[in-house]
Every structure is written in structure tokens, then in C-alpha cells.
Design a protein around this motif. Structure first.
Motif, short mmCIF file in Angstrom:
data_model
loop_
_atom_site.label_atom_id
_atom_site.label_comp_id
_atom_site.label_asym_id
_atom_site.label_seq_id
_atom_site.Cartn_x
_atom_site.Cartn_y
_atom_site.Cartn_z
N LEU A 164 14.23 8.83 12.10
CA LEU A 164 14.47 8.79 11.18
C LEU A 164 14.35 9.51 9.73
O LEU A 164 13.33 10.43 9.21
CB LEU A 164 13.73 7.45 10.83
N ARG A 165 15.29 9.86 9.21
CA ARG A 165 16.02 11.43 8.58
C ARG A 165 16.92 11.26 7.41
O ARG A 165 16.95 10.54 7.16
CB ARG A 165 16.27 12.16 9.52
N GLY A 166 16.38 12.11 6.43
CA GLY A 166 17.06 12.38 5.70
C GLY A 166 16.32 11.61 4.59
O GLY A 166 15.65 10.97 4.24
N TRP A 167 17.86 10.63 3.96
CA TRP A 167 17.12 10.52 3.02
C TRP A 167 16.85 9.04 3.13
O TRP A 167 16.04 8.65 2.85
CB TRP A 167 18.50 10.01 1.45
N LYS A 168 16.99 8.36 4.58
CA LYS A 168 15.93 7.29 4.87
C LYS A 168 14.77 7.23 4.41
O LYS A 168 14.03 6.39 4.71
CB LYS A 168 16.77 7.12 6.04
#
Length: 300
Positions: A164-168
Motif C-alpha cells: 500500500l503506497r502513495g496516496w492510498k
């Protein structure tokens, strides 16, 4: 941190002592338990610990688990302790740990926890598992949500999936913080949530489950339903004493069936990239290493 050979040897010595204390208490009161997960695999494939493994796991029928938790809280003496969600402040897992008060073991992801976590062994209750897939998925999902809420009621930043990376990831982190503050505002505690979880875990009868059990602590959602491995109760809780390091340990009599469900081709070693252990960020051994051990014995 990576283990040195000496650290791994000491860690396993403490865990074996914990197993012997656990076994002694269970034998005294006629409680049933068997090995689980990698401990069963290690006993059958290596006659001891898996070479890169660093923990011990045990399974108990729910009724025996409940008795064990009560008895351990009353009968264990220093330096041993039982960690359990109903008796240990800020402990949020649905299984118990039997550990040493005079030690420390913390992984990087657990540095935020608010209870003492020493070197320990894990003890899991096994509950009946509905035969009907819809009922099974509904039960597992509700238990999954309640256990996530148990964690969020104390800790605003739980461990998130690595992919689970970035904006998520940022959204998930914010959502966890909001849920945490709502639970705290309404004074919803882990013990209160666990009571609901336990009621659900006990809701399936042996007849409805077809005498199949599962570890509801480790059910996870997937697109096609909930992941949860089911085992036949009879074959699981008939112990077979098997050599393990310097002692014997009770594996399920039907260990082949258990290991094939859990690991498939279990006698084949996994690739090096999949050989994982619980590498600690903080590790402190008891001094002396074991009760009654002299300084001379400790240095041998």
C-alpha cells in the motif's frame, strides 16, 4: 538487526524453557495442546527449530485455552508472565503469549506498543468453522473487523500492508487516525471489542462446523472471500510426541494433513528469499539466561 549464531541459540533456549513451563502447567490440569505453524513443520522436517526460525507456536481447543489463561494468571510465578487481551493493558491480539518479564523482544513495527513484550511463545485458540461458505466468510469478516478495531482503539498507526503506497497509504493512515479518535471518544476499549469477537468465535457449534476448526485470529479478506485454513478437529488435537531439539513436543497426530493444508509440499525447503524470521529491533536476554543457571553454565 540480524541474529548472531549466539543470539539465536540463546533465544531458542529461552523459548524451549517457556515451552516446558507451558507443558508442565497443561499436564498438571489435563489441558490439550499441540504445535502449530512453523513449530510443527520444524519438528517434522528438522527435528527442532526451522534453521532460520525464531519462535514457537501452539494450538489449543477454545475450552482448554480459556482454562489455561485463567490458570496461568493464577499459578505462574516470576519471571514468567501471561499476556492476554482481557488482563494485559494495551495488549490487542486475540491470542495469548507466555513470556519472560526479565527480557525484551521488539520488532521494528512494534516499537510503539504500550505493554511489556519479552521473549515469548504464542498460544492460539482454535474455534469451529462453518461449513457454509457464506456463513464462513461473514463470520471471518466480522471477526477480522473487530480485531482491527481492537488495535485501533489503542494505536492510531497500525502496521499497513507493504504494497500500500502513495496516496492510498496516506488515506489509509488518515482513516486509521480518525477511527482511533472516534473509538477513544466513545470509550470503546479492546476488552469490550474482544467480548464481541469471542462471542462470534464461539457462535459455531461442532455440528454446524462439521468438526472443523480454524484460527480466527489470522483470517484475511480477499476478492473471492476470506482466507482461513480449516482443519479437522479430531486429527488436529490428538498429540503425537516427536523429538524437538533436546526434548519432545506434541505435534498433531495427522501432521501430514495439517502441513499439506498449511504449506503444501512441506518437505521441500523454500527459496532463500522466502526464509523469514522475526528480526528484533530490541533484544534483551534474561540474566541469568534460565532460572537456576549459574554464571559458569551461562558462559559455556
Amino acid at each position: 538487526m540480524e541474529y548472531t549464531e549466539e543470539q539465536l541459540k540463546k533465544l531458542r533456549a529461552v523459548e524451549l524453557d517457556l515451552y516446558k513451563r507451558f507443558s508442565l502447567l497443561c499436564r498438571k490440569h489435563g489441558l490439550c495442546f499441540v504445535t502449530g505453524f512453523g513449530t510443527t513443520l520444524g519438528a517434522i522436517r528438522h527435528k527442532g527449530f526451522i534453521p532460520w526460525d525464531d519462535d514457537m507456536d501452539f494450538l489449543m481447543p477454545r475450552k482448554d485455552y480459556e482454562r489455561f489463561v485463567r490458570l496461568a494468571a493464577r499459578e505462574l510465578e516470576d519471571p514468567y508472565e501471561i499476556l492476554e487481551i482481557r488482563t494485559t493493558e494495551n495488549y490487542v491480539m486475540a491470542f495469548a503469549k507466555l513470556g519472560r518479564k526479565d527480557s525484551e523482544f521488539l520488532e521494528e513495527a512494534d516499537l510503539h506498543i504500550r505493554y511489556h513484550n519479552g521473549i515469548s511463545i504464542d498460544i492460539f485458540p482454535m474455534d469451529y468453522w462453518p461449513q457454509d461458505k457464506k456463513k464462513r466468510d461473514r463470520l471471518a469478516f466480522r471477526c477480522y473487523v473487530l480485531l482491527r478495531l481492537c488495535s485501533l482503539s489503542v494505536y492510531p498507526h497500525p502496521k499497513l500492508p507493504a504494497d500500500l503506497r502513495g496516496w492510498k497509504r496516506a488515506m489509509a493512515r488518515t482513516g486509521c487516525e480518525c477511527i482511533h479518535h472516534l473509538l477513544r471518544f466513545f470509550r470503546i476499549t479492546p476488552r469490550r471489542l474482544y467480548r464481541r469477537y469471542r462471542k462470534l468465535a464461539l457462535s459455531t457449534t461442532p455440528e454446524e462446523g462439521g468438526h472443523y476448526v480454524t484460527d480466527l485470529c489470522w483470517c484475511w479478506p480477499r476478492r473471492d472471500g476470506m482466507i482461513g485454513l480449516q482443519y479437522e478437529e479430531k486429527g488436529l488435537f490428538t498429540p503425537l510426541m516427536t523429538p524437538f531439539e533436546d526434548t519432545e513436543i506434541p505435534v498433531p497426530e495427522q501432521y501430514d494433513s495439517y502441513l499439506r493444508i498449511a504449506y503444501r509440499d512441506y518437505m521441500t525447503l523454500p527459496p532463500v528469499s522466502k526464509r523469514h524470521s522475526h528480526k528484533p529491533a530490541v533484544l534483551r536476554f534474561p540474566d541469568p539466561l534460565l532460572p537456576g543457571m549459574t554464571q559458569e553454565q551461562k558462559s559455556e
